[in-house]
Design an enzyme around this catalytic site. Structure first.
Site, mmCIF file in Angstrom:
data_model
loop_
_atom_site.group_PDB
_atom_site.id
_atom_site.type_symbol
_atom_site.label_atom_id
_atom_site.label_comp_id
_atom_site.label_asym_id
_atom_site.label_seq_id
_atom_site.Cartn_x
_atom_site.Cartn_y
_atom_site.Cartn_z
ATOM 1 N N LYS A 83 0.980 7.858 13.028
ATOM 2 C CA LYS A 83 -0.388 7.700 13.526
ATOM 3 C C LYS A 83 -1.019 9.050 13.879
ATOM 4 O O LYS A 83 -2.239 9.221 13.744
ATOM 5 C CB LYS A 83 -0.398 6.747 14.733
ATOM 6 C CG LYS A 83 0.004 5.319 14.371
ATOM 7 C CD LYS A 83 -0.940 4.712 13.336
ATOM 8 C CE LYS A 83 -0.674 3.267 13.016
ATOM 9 N NZ LYS A 83 -1.610 2.706 12.046
ATOM 10 N N TYR B 24 6.516 5.654 14.463
ATOM 11 C CA TYR B 24 5.150 5.100 14.462
ATOM 12 C C TYR B 24 4.143 6.153 14.953
ATOM 13 O O TYR B 24 3.096 6.366 14.326
ATOM 14 C CB TYR B 24 5.138 3.866 15.362
ATOM 15 C CG TYR B 24 3.817 3.149 15.457
ATOM 16 C CD1 TYR B 24 3.353 2.352 14.416
ATOM 17 C CD2 TYR B 24 3.033 3.253 16.606
ATOM 18 C CE1 TYR B 24 2.147 1.668 14.512
ATOM 19 C CE2 TYR B 24 1.828 2.571 16.712
ATOM 20 C CZ TYR B 24 1.391 1.782 15.664
ATOM 21 O OH TYR B 24 0.190 1.109 15.764
ATOM 22 N N VAL C 86 0.800 -1.224 0.000
ATOM 23 C CA VAL C 86 0.000 0.000 0.000
ATOM 24 C C VAL C 86 0.843 1.289 0.000
ATOM 25 O O VAL C 86 0.294 2.378 -0.132
ATOM 26 C CB VAL C 86 -1.009 0.031 1.171
ATOM 27 C CG1 VAL C 86 -2.166 -0.918 0.908
ATOM 28 C CG2 VAL C 86 -0.343 -0.259 2.502
HETATM 29 P P1 NAP Z 1 -0.557 -7.141 12.242
HETATM 30 O O1 NAP Z 1 -1.229 -8.251 12.960
HETATM 31 O O2 NAP Z 1 0.930 -7.036 12.296
HETATM 32 O O3 NAP Z 1 -1.046 -7.167 10.704
HETATM 33 C C1 NAP Z 1 -0.582 -6.188 9.837
HETATM 34 C C2 NAP Z 1 -1.318 -6.272 8.530
HETATM 35 O O4 NAP Z 1 -0.865 -5.208 7.683
HETATM 36 C C3 NAP Z 1 -1.070 -7.571 7.787
HETATM 37 O O5 NAP Z 1 -2.248 -7.943 7.119
HETATM 38 C C4 NAP Z 1 0.017 -7.175 6.773
HETATM 39 O O6 NAP Z 1 0.021 -7.954 5.596
HETATM 40 C C5 NAP Z 1 -0.421 -5.764 6.450
HETATM 41 N N1 NAP Z 1 0.654 -4.955 5.871
HETATM 42 C C6 NAP Z 1 1.836 -4.600 6.421
HETATM 43 N N2 NAP Z 1 2.552 -3.869 5.558
HETATM 44 C C7 NAP Z 1 1.821 -3.757 4.428
HETATM 45 C C8 NAP Z 1 2.003 -3.140 3.175
HETATM 46 N N3 NAP Z 1 3.122 -2.455 2.887
HETATM 47 N N4 NAP Z 1 1.021 -3.257 2.243
HETATM 48 C C9 NAP Z 1 -0.111 -3.953 2.500
HETATM 49 N N5 NAP Z 1 -0.350 -4.548 3.681
HETATM 50 C C10 NAP Z 1 0.601 -4.453 4.622
HETATM 51 O O7 NAP Z 1 -1.089 -5.714 12.747
HETATM 52 P P2 NAP Z 1 -2.350 -5.352 13.664
HETATM 53 O O8 NAP Z 1 -1.904 -5.387 15.071
HETATM 54 O O9 NAP Z 1 -3.549 -6.061 13.229
HETATM 55 O O10 NAP Z 1 -2.485 -3.795 13.284
HETATM 56 C C11 NAP Z 1 -3.382 -3.313 12.310
HETATM 57 C C12 NAP Z 1 -3.409 -1.798 12.385
HETATM 58 O O11 NAP Z 1 -3.805 -1.397 13.694
HETATM 59 C C13 NAP Z 1 -2.051 -1.147 12.133
HETATM 60 O O12 NAP Z 1 -2.220 0.052 11.416
HETATM 61 C C14 NAP Z 1 -1.552 -0.854 13.527
HETATM 62 O O13 NAP Z 1 -0.648 0.216 13.544
HETATM 63 C C15 NAP Z 1 -2.854 -0.506 14.229
HETATM 64 N N6 NAP Z 1 -2.795 -0.660 15.673
HETATM 65 C C16 NAP Z 1 -2.561 -1.881 16.231
HETATM 66 C C17 NAP Z 1 -2.522 -1.964 17.611
HETATM 67 C C18 NAP Z 1 -2.287 -3.272 18.312
HETATM 68 O O14 NAP Z 1 -2.185 -3.259 19.550
HETATM 69 N N7 NAP Z 1 -2.225 -4.382 17.654
HETATM 70 C C19 NAP Z 1 -2.699 -0.825 18.396
HETATM 71 C C20 NAP Z 1 -2.929 0.387 17.776
HETATM 72 C C21 NAP Z 1 -2.991 0.460 16.411
HETATM 73 P P3 NAP Z 1 0.921 -9.321 5.496
HETATM 74 O O15 NAP Z 1 0.207 -10.324 6.374
HETATM 75 O O16 NAP Z 1 0.889 -9.680 4.075
HETATM 76 O O17 NAP Z 1 2.255 -8.974 6.036
#
Ligand code: NAP
Length: 244
Positions: free
Chosen positions: A156, A152, A61
Site C-alpha cells: 500500500k 500489506y 489482476v
Molecule cells: P473485499 O471486500 O475483500 O473485496 C476484495 C475485492 O477484490 C473482491 O471483489 C475480490 O474479487 C477482488 N480481488 C481479490 N483478489 C483479486 C485478484 N487477484 N484479481 C481481481 N480481483 C481480486 O475488500 P475491500 O475491503 O472492499 O477492499 C478493497 C480495497 O480497499 C483493497 O485494496 C483493500 O486493501 C483496500 N482497503 C480496505 C480497507 C477496509 O477496511 N476494508 C481499508 C483500507 C484499504 P472476488 O470477489 O472475486 O474474490
C-alpha cells in the site's frame, strides 16, 4: 466524452460501492472480479436496474495476460477506458518472522504488481485521448505501517510512491493519478478480523465508528469528476480520523 471505467475487485466491498457510485454518475462500468462471478453479476444487475451500463469481467489482476485480455474486452464492449480504479486487494497477515515468502509475494503481486499492470494497460488509450483519471486504493496501513501487515503495508505504501511517480509521468497528457487511503471500512476484509478487533479499532477512530464502502466511493467519485481536474499525485486519507 463518454466515460468508461474499469473498477478492479468490484464484486464486493469498496469496489462494488465505487462501481455503483460511478454508474450513478453516468459512467459505463466494467466490474472486475477474481472468482465471485455471481456477486459481480449482481452488481451489474443493480447498475442496469437503475438505468446504467455495466459488464462483469473476470481477470486475476496480477496476471499480465489476463489483464491485457480484460482491457481488450472492455474497449470492445464499452469503448476506450477513461477512468481506472485500482481497488482489488487482499490481506494475508502475519509477523515477518513467521511470514512465508509465498505470503509476501502473493500480497505484493495482488495489491501492487496489479496496479502497475492495469495502469499500463489503461494508459495507452488515455494518452491518445489526452484525458484520463487513475485512482488507486491504498490504505492507512501504507501511510502509518501496521504490525502483522508488513506485506500489506509495503504494497500500500508502494501504491503511494507509484501514484506520485505516475502523476509526474503523465500529467502533461491530461491524466491525473491519485490515491485514496481508507482506514477501517465495513467489508468482508474487516469482518474477517472479528468483533473484538473492530470494536478496539472503533475506539481509536475520532468519529467512533468504522466507515462504509459508500464513504470511500464518494471520494473516488469526486477524484474522477470534473471538479477534481487540478488534483494529482495526492493521497486522500478517508479514515474518520484514525491516523490523526
Ligand atoms: P473485499 O471486500 O475483500 O473485496 C476484495 C475485492 O477484490 C473482491 O471483489 C475480490 O474479487 C477482488 N480481488 C481479490 N483478489 C483479486 C485478484 N487477484 N484479481 C481481481 N480481483 C481480486 O475488500 P475491500 O475491503 O472492499 O477492499 C478493497 C480495497 O480497499 C483493497 O485494496 C483493500 O486493501 C483496500 N482497503 C480496505 C480497507 C477496509 O477496511 N476494508 C481499508 C483500507 C484499504 P472476488 O470477489 O472475486 O474474490
Amino acid at each position: 466524452m463518454e466515460e468508461v471505467a474499469v473498477v478492479t475487485g468490484a464484486s464486493r466491498g469498496i469496489g462494488r460501492a465505487i462501481a455503483v457510485h460511478l454508474a450513478r454518475e453516468g459512467v459505463a462500468v466494467a466490474v472486475n472480479y477474481a472468482s465471485s462471478s455471481g456477486k459481480a453479476d449482481e452488481v451489474v444487475a443493480e447498475i442496469e436496474g437503475s438505468g446504467g451500463t455495466a459488464i462483469a469481467v473476470q481477470a486475476d489482476v496480477s496476471d499480465e495476460a489476463a489483464v491485457a485480455a480484460m482491457f481488450d474486452r472492455v474497449a470492445e464492449e464499452l469503448g476506450p477506458v477513461t477512468i481506472l480504479v485500482n481497488n482489488a486487494g487482499i490481506t494475508d497477515d502475519g509477523l515477518v518472522l513467521r511470514m512465508g515468502t509465498d505470503q509476501w509475494d502473493r500480497v505484493i503481486s495482488t495489491n501492487l504488481r496489479s496496479v502497475y499492470l492495469c495502469t499500463k494497460a489503461a494508459l495507452r488509450g488515455m494518452v491518445r485521448a489526452k484525458h484520463g483519471r487513475i485512482i488507486n486504493i491504498s490504505s492507512v496501513s501504507g501511510v502509518s505501517g501496521n504490525p502483522g501487515q508488513a506485506n500489506y503495508a509495503a504494497s500500500k505504501a508502494g501504491i503511494i510512491g507509484f501514484t506520485k511517480s505516475m502523476a509526474k509521468e503523465v500529467g502533461s497528457r491530461g491524466i491525473t493519478v491519485n490515491a485514496v487511503a481508507p482506514g477501517f471500512i465495513e467489508t468482508d476484509m474487516t469482518e474477517a478480523l472479528g468483533e473484538d478487533a473492530t470494536g478496539r479499532a472503533a475506539g481509536q477512530i475520532s468519529l467512533g465508528r468504522l466507515g462504509t464502502p459508500e464513504e470511500v466511493a464518494s471520494v473516488v467519485g469526486y477524484l474522477a469528476s470534473d471538479g477534481a481536474s487540478y488534483i494529482t499525485g495526492q493521497t486522500i486519507v478517508v479514515d474518520g480520523g484514525l491516523a490523526l
